[in-house]
Design an enzyme around this catalytic site. Structure first.
Site, short mmCIF file in Angstrom:
data_model
loop_
_atom_site.label_atom_id
_atom_site.label_comp_id
_atom_site.label_asym_id
_atom_site.label_seq_id
_atom_site.Cartn_x
_atom_site.Cartn_y
_atom_site.Cartn_z
CE LYS A 146 77.81 50.83 86.36
NZ LYS A 146 76.49 50.60 86.51
CD GLN B 16 77.00 57.83 85.70
OE1 GLN B 16 78.03 58.10 85.09
NE2 GLN B 16 76.42 57.98 86.72
N GLY C 59 75.60 55.24 92.02
CA GLY C 59 75.16 54.67 93.09
C GLY C 59 75.65 52.93 92.80
CG HIS C 60 78.72 51.89 91.72
ND1 HIS C 60 80.07 52.29 91.09
CD2 HIS C 60 77.74 52.43 90.71
CE1 HIS C 60 79.52 52.64 90.11
NE2 HIS C 60 78.46 52.95 89.56
CG ASP D 160 71.14 51.54 88.94
OD1 ASP D 160 72.01 52.06 89.46
OD2 ASP D 160 70.12 52.15 88.71
#
Ligand code: GDP
Ligand code: IMO
Ligand code: MG
Length: 423
Positions: free
Chosen positions: A16, A223, A40-41, A13
């Site tokens: 990225k 990640q 989750g991006h 988080d």
């Protein structure tokens, strides 16, 4: 041509997605190489927010070929939902390709993830319960189901039946849960095959042709280094290798092809899930960072644990990933605190150490040593040149570069992809 990699240097988080989206604009191919929908991006493009879990963040740029590599574990239902959501927002997923060697997340993986976490009780890992760990465990156990088997009805039925003999016994006899019927899984998944089959292909040859043709390729990390199965705070990690080396095994390219590796970090640290966190501020400071940076999980909505930036971690990340540049986010957020602390090293058993220990018992003895910095409260979100940043912000950033030994290439001054300083 450039082959670039974006990886996380902390516990995920770091932002990225924002940089992947930005660099995707200059790329022909965008490739995910590890993890699954535990990621989750978030991307904010022209004020519009997108949250992507499985589909490479490059999808927002028209005409880019987006690839899900062999190192990713794919939940077909989640993938289809994400494709559907994007197409409803006018974004085409026609050019999305999935490796025929990627492993499939099965319903029993998700149930086992949940049952195992329940069994661990207070010692749980805080997984996303998306079936990630059990799917990778099957991959190494050599009973996983790959995309090439998923799209072959005969192979798929045989593998589901074979797997359920053991999985149902574990679910029922070890955990007291309810097992699965092979027929219902086969029926459910055959519906997904109809929609996904045309996207499944030998992506490895497409990537290698693109390299040969001198195209620009971006490898999208999910990640982060401290969630890496080998280099993270084991066992409080994910089950894949999100470090830059994961590109080689998770997409099938040799290390010599990689030109640039961007390590993304926040100007502070956050962690979602359980596990050690030396600079954590489980107090008013942490709460303030959480609210200022809006630190709530993109995937699970969980409040993220927050603390000061730890350069012991970033130095380790620089080494493990071979970083060529740092990309630092939330410089706007951290500047709003009254005083800012930066961890330079740890004190352990009376000694100053600069390395991140493997043993969590040793890590627990580490006390961060901090340097203190003055804040910058002015709105910096419209600044696009390093020179224009407030003097205190420049001082903080320069000290990070010095301690880590890697130059800063990108600076985030706000959520939007445009709110970036490129050096
Ligand atoms: P990822 O998983 O590494 O892509 O990161 P996430 O999307 O899960 O979390 C990063 C969060 O920080 C998101 O809410 C982003 O919109 C936000 N963000 C990223 N960069 C910046 C920045 O420079 N400033 C601020 N204020 N927010 C940012
Ligand atoms: P992005 O790509 C933050 C964490 C989980 C848990 C541990 C293991 O958005 O940075 P898993 O479900 O993978 O078995 O959970 O890893 N985790 C993440 N934390 N960002 C992520 O991805 C994460 N992916 C997994 O919270 O602690
Ligand atoms: Mg995230």
């Amino acid at each position: 041509m450039a082959v670039r990699v974006v990886v996380g240097t902390q516990w995920g988080d770091e932002g990225k997605g924002k940089y992947i989206d930005m660099l995707a604009k200059e790329s022909d191919l965008v490739v995910r190489f590890s993890g699954g929908n535990n990621a989750g991006h978030t991307i904010v493009a022209d004020g519009v927010k997108y949250a992507l879990h499985l589909i490479p963040s490059g999808i927002l740029h028209k005409g880019r070929t987006c690839i899900i590599g062999n190192g990713v574990v794919v939940d077909p239902a989640v993938l289809l939902k994400e494709m559907e959501d994007l197409s409803q927002r006018g974004i085409s997923t026609e050019k999305l390709l999935i490796s025929d060697r990627a492993h499939v997340i099965m319903p029993y993986h998700k149930l086992l993830d949940e049952l195992q976490e329940g069994q661990r009780g207070t010692a749980n890992l805080g997984t996303t319960k998306r079936g990630i760990g059990p799917a990778y465990a099957d991959k190494t156990e050599r009973c996983g189901i790959r995309m090439c088997d998923f799209i072959d009805p005969e192979q798929f039925a045989a593998k589901v039946n074979e797997n359920l003999v053991i999985k149902n016994q574990i679910i029922e006899k070890v955990y007291g849960g309810k097992g699965f019927s092979a027929d219902s899984i086969i029926e459910e998944y055959s519906g997904y095959v109809k929609l996904l089959k045309k996207h499944v292909t030998d992506v490895n040859s497409i990537i290698s042709d693109a390299i040969e043709e001198g195209k620009n390729i971006l490898f999208e990390g999910a990640q982060a280094t401290f969630l890496d199965l080998d280099f993270g705070t084991y066992p409080f990690v994910t089950s894949s290798n999100p470090v830059a080396g994961g590109v080689c095994t998770g997409a099938g390219i040799g290390p010599t092809y990689i030109d640039e590796i961007f390590g993304v970090l926040k100007a502070y640290t956050s962690r979602v899930g359980t596990g050690p966190f030396p600079t954590e501020q489980n107090n008013e400071i942490g709460d303030t960072i959480r609210e200022l940076g809006w630190e709530y999980g993109t995937t699970t909505g969980r409040p993220r644990r927050c603390g000061w930036l730890d350069t012991v971690m970033i130095r380790y990340s620089a080494r493990v990933n071979g970083l060529t540049a740092l990309a630092i986010n939330h410089v706007d957020t951290i500047g709003k605190l009254d005083k800012i602390k930066l961890c330079t090293s740890y004190r352990k058993d009376g000694e100053v150490i600069r390395n991140f220990p493997a043993s969590l018992k040793e890590l627990a003895k580490c006390e961060p040593i901090y340097e203190e910095f003055d804040n910058w409260v002015e709105d910096i979100s419209s600044i696009r040149k390093f020179e224009d940043l407030p003097a205190n912000a420049k001082k903080y950033l320069k000290r990070i570069e010095e301690l880590v030994g890697v130059k800063i290439g990108l600076i985030g001054v706000g959520k939007d992809r445009e709110q970036t300083i490129r050096i």
